[in-house]
Scaffold this active site. Structure first.
Site, PDB file in Angstrom:
ATOM      1  N   LYS A 130    -121.682 -25.731  69.023  1.00 27.86           N
ATOM      2  CA  LYS A 130    -122.375 -24.822  68.092  1.00 27.86           C
ATOM      3  C   LYS A 130    -121.365 -24.093  67.198  1.00 27.86           C
ATOM      4  O   LYS A 130    -121.539 -24.027  65.974  1.00 27.86           O
ATOM      5  CB  LYS A 130    -123.186 -23.800  68.900  1.00 27.86           C
ATOM      6  CG  LYS A 130    -123.811 -22.717  68.051  1.00 27.86           C
ATOM      7  CD  LYS A 130    -124.420 -21.595  68.881  1.00 27.86           C
ATOM      8  CE  LYS A 130    -124.760 -20.416  67.986  1.00 27.86           C
ATOM      9  NZ  LYS A 130    -125.286 -19.265  68.694  1.00 27.86           N
TER      10      LYS A 130
ATOM     11  N   THR B 203    -124.056 -15.041  67.936  1.00 28.21           N
ATOM     12  CA  THR B 203    -123.116 -15.837  67.146  1.00 28.21           C
ATOM     13  C   THR B 203    -123.947 -16.678  66.189  1.00 28.21           C
ATOM     14  O   THR B 203    -124.687 -17.567  66.618  1.00 28.21           O
ATOM     15  CB  THR B 203    -122.291 -16.781  68.051  1.00 28.21           C
ATOM     16  OG1 THR B 203    -121.580 -15.984  68.994  1.00 28.21           O
ATOM     17  CG2 THR B 203    -121.305 -17.590  67.227  1.00 28.21           C
TER      18      THR B 203
ATOM     19  N   LYS C 297    -115.062 -14.860  64.457  1.00 25.75           N
ATOM     20  CA  LYS C 297    -115.479 -15.636  65.634  1.00 25.75           C
ATOM     21  C   LYS C 297    -115.345 -17.149  65.375  1.00 25.75           C
ATOM     22  O   LYS C 297    -114.791 -17.875  66.192  1.00 25.75           O
ATOM     23  CB  LYS C 297    -116.929 -15.265  65.974  1.00 25.75           C
ATOM     24  CG  LYS C 297    -117.607 -16.145  66.986  1.00 25.75           C
ATOM     25  CD  LYS C 297    -117.531 -15.611  68.379  1.00 25.75           C
ATOM     26  CE  LYS C 297    -118.136 -16.611  69.355  1.00 25.75           C
ATOM     27  NZ  LYS C 297    -117.995 -16.254  70.720  1.00 25.75           N
TER      28      LYS C 297
HETATM   29  P1  NAD Z   1    -129.787 -17.126  75.973  1.00 26.02           P
HETATM   30  O1  NAD Z   1    -130.529 -18.341  75.526  1.00 26.02           O
HETATM   31  O2  NAD Z   1    -129.562 -16.909  77.427  1.00 26.02           O
HETATM   32  O3  NAD Z   1    -130.501 -15.797  75.403  1.00 26.02           O
HETATM   33  C1  NAD Z   1    -131.145 -15.717  74.153  1.00 26.02           C
HETATM   34  C2  NAD Z   1    -132.464 -15.012  74.375  1.00 26.02           C
HETATM   35  O4  NAD Z   1    -133.118 -14.824  73.115  1.00 26.02           O
HETATM   36  C3  NAD Z   1    -133.428 -15.810  75.249  1.00 26.02           C
HETATM   37  O5  NAD Z   1    -133.821 -15.025  76.366  1.00 26.02           O
HETATM   38  C4  NAD Z   1    -134.606 -16.119  74.322  1.00 26.02           C
HETATM   39  O6  NAD Z   1    -135.857 -16.159  74.987  1.00 26.02           O
HETATM   40  C5  NAD Z   1    -134.505 -14.982  73.350  1.00 26.02           C
HETATM   41  N1  NAD Z   1    -135.170 -15.210  72.073  1.00 26.02           N
HETATM   42  C6  NAD Z   1    -135.177 -16.314  71.289  1.00 26.02           C
HETATM   43  N2  NAD Z   1    -135.898 -16.116  70.187  1.00 26.02           N
HETATM   44  C7  NAD Z   1    -136.373 -14.835  70.259  1.00 26.02           C
HETATM   45  C8  NAD Z   1    -137.180 -14.042  69.408  1.00 26.02           C
HETATM   46  N3  NAD Z   1    -137.644 -14.519  68.248  1.00 26.02           N
HETATM   47  N4  NAD Z   1    -137.461 -12.783  69.799  1.00 26.02           N
HETATM   48  C9  NAD Z   1    -136.996 -12.292  70.976  1.00 26.02           C
HETATM   49  N5  NAD Z   1    -136.223 -13.017  71.830  1.00 26.02           N
HETATM   50  C10 NAD Z   1    -135.916 -14.267  71.467  1.00 26.02           C
HETATM   51  O7  NAD Z   1    -128.391 -17.154  75.192  1.00 26.02           O
HETATM   52  P2  NAD Z   1    -127.077 -16.285  75.505  1.00 26.02           P
HETATM   53  O8  NAD Z   1    -126.155 -17.086  76.347  1.00 26.02           O
HETATM   54  O9  NAD Z   1    -127.489 -14.923  75.925  1.00 26.02           O
HETATM   55  O10 NAD Z   1    -126.426 -16.226  74.034  1.00 26.02           O
HETATM   56  C11 NAD Z   1    -126.885 -15.335  73.039  1.00 26.02           C
HETATM   57  C12 NAD Z   1    -125.922 -15.385  71.873  1.00 26.02           C
HETATM   58  O11 NAD Z   1    -124.608 -15.024  72.334  1.00 26.02           O
HETATM   59  C13 NAD Z   1    -125.784 -16.759  71.231  1.00 26.02           C
HETATM   60  O12 NAD Z   1    -125.689 -16.601  69.837  1.00 26.02           O
HETATM   61  C14 NAD Z   1    -124.488 -17.299  71.822  1.00 26.02           C
HETATM   62  O13 NAD Z   1    -123.843 -18.227  70.965  1.00 26.02           O
HETATM   63  C15 NAD Z   1    -123.674 -16.025  71.961  1.00 26.02           C
HETATM   64  N6  NAD Z   1    -122.614 -16.087  72.984  1.00 26.02           N
HETATM   65  C16 NAD Z   1    -122.888 -16.557  74.224  1.00 26.02           C
HETATM   66  C17 NAD Z   1    -121.873 -16.612  75.173  1.00 26.02           C
HETATM   67  C18 NAD Z   1    -122.135 -17.131  76.562  1.00 26.02           C
HETATM   68  O14 NAD Z   1    -121.164 -17.355  77.293  1.00 26.02           O
HETATM   69  N7  NAD Z   1    -123.395 -17.302  76.988  1.00 26.02           N
HETATM   70  C19 NAD Z   1    -120.582 -16.161  74.847  1.00 26.02           C
HETATM   71  C20 NAD Z   1    -120.342 -15.639  73.578  1.00 26.02           C
HETATM   72  C21 NAD Z   1    -121.376 -15.616  72.655  1.00 26.02           C
END
Ligand code: NAD
Length: 300
Positions: free
Chosen positions: A249, A99, A174
């Site tokens: 966010k 997102t 979204k």
């Molecule tokens: P998270 O922090 O658990 O996962 C993100 C991952 O990206 C981490 O493991 C981090 O180490 C990795 N990362 C960061 N920079 C990086 C890079 N340069 N190269 C490789 N890896 C890198 O977050 P999440 O909960 O998995 O969310 C991910 C996305 O999904 C976000 O944009 C969030 O807004 C969206 N989202 C999350 C949810 C939820 O319930 N968690 C629901 C809908 C949408």
């Protein structure tokens, strides 16, 4: 079966990548976090050392990263290192499910298209449970050809896949949806707090409003008053659910998009400010419905 590179193996990306493996695809993954990598390896994903290595010689690249700056860095190679757009062979299907802000999504799309790739933005709703179950709702932006190429893979990680239009329109859908949700939650919090202060039992208000003109999805499913809707986070000390940090966010992203588009979103702006106050007061990890504490003057 396809060769897939998956970048960003966190709470959402990890289970999504696992579902692609379970569907019979060969998945190699990259994450900057060692714990995410170890968990993914245990789920049958081969780890590689860079984002570019994950994107090289594959049919499909998925990304699931925190924010626009991470997505730009990974795709365009900003901040050093080879980007995914340059490393992948022309014609690679690229699916960004993070997102992020609409402007970053559209600039990454443009670079991918120029290099001959088929890119979609495909942010999700459904949370970690939906990622694990493969039932996420996917809001997809991109050209028709890119959508058609990405759809078979989106259908593995998602339960509902909607083509929202051209580049960036998945992100637009979204932020618009979540702006409605954030504003609704504040409206519900105000009404239930006012009712209670005037001596109205919240269960009675729910009984009336849930089938009257004030009803809405957030009231029915995420009611912020404990004891009103059994499955709501309010009954688990506001354990998320959908965290305040995430709502914060998404409302910030909606405000950035509104400014860029010259759209007036006064209630969206107010909701963003209230969630900023609430998150900064140490409540970022509570469910977003806990905003009722701020409205009711019950924050610590
Ligand atoms: P998270 O922090 O658990 O996962 C993100 C991952 O990206 C981490 O493991 C981090 O180490 C990795 N990362 C960061 N920079 C990086 C890079 N340069 N190269 C490789 N890896 C890198 O977050 P999440 O909960 O998995 O969310 C991910 C996305 O999904 C976000 O944009 C969030 O807004 C969206 N989202 C999350 C949810 C939820 O319930 N968690 C629901 C809908 C949408």
């Amino acid at each position: 079966m396809a060769d897939i590179g998956f970048i960003g193996l966190g709470n959402m990306g990890g289970p999504m990548a696992k579902n692609l493996v379970a569907a019979g695809h060969k998945v190699k993954g990259f994450d900057v976090g060692p714990l995410a990598v170890a968990t993914a390896e245990a789920g049958g994903i081969a780890s590689v050392d860079t984002a570019a290595a994950a994107a090289r010689d594959v049919d499909v690249v998925f990304t699931m990263l925190p924010a626009g700056r991470h997505v730009s860095a990974v795709y365009l190679g900003e901040g050093g290192g080879e980007g995914v757009v340059a490393a992948a062979r022309p014609g690679t299907v690229m699916i960004d499910s993070s997102t992020i802000d609409v402007a970053s999504a559209r600039s990454v799309h443009a670079a991918a298209a120029e290099a001959g790739h088929l890119m979609v933005d495909a942010p999700v709703s459904g949370g970690v449970a939906g990622a694990e179950a493969g039932t996420l709702t996917m809001m997809v932006g991109g050209a028709d050809a890119a959508f058609a190429a990405a759809k078979p893979y989106l259908e593995i990680v998602g339960g509902k896949v909607v083509h929202a239009g051209g580049a960036g329109n998945g992100q637009v859908a979204k932020v618009c949806n979540n702006m409605i949700l954030g504003i609704s939650m504040i409206a519900i919090s105000e009404a239930f707090t006012l009712g209670e202060k005037l001596g109205l039992d919240p269960k009675v208000l729910f009984d009336i409003s849930s089938t009257a003109s004030g009803s809405c999805w957030a009231m029915l499913n995420h009611n912020p008053v404990p004891g009103v809707v059994e499955t709501a986070a309010a009954n688990r000390d506001y354990k998320p659910g959908f965290a305040t940090s995430m709502m914060h966010k998404d409302l910030q992203l909606a405000q950035a998009a509104a400014q860029q588009a010259g759209a007036a979103t006064p209630l969206g702006a107010e909701a963003a400010a209230l969630y900023t106050l609430f998150a900064n007061a140490g409540n970022a990890d509570l469910d977003y419905s806990a905003i009722i504490k701020l409205i009711a003057g019950k924050t610590a």
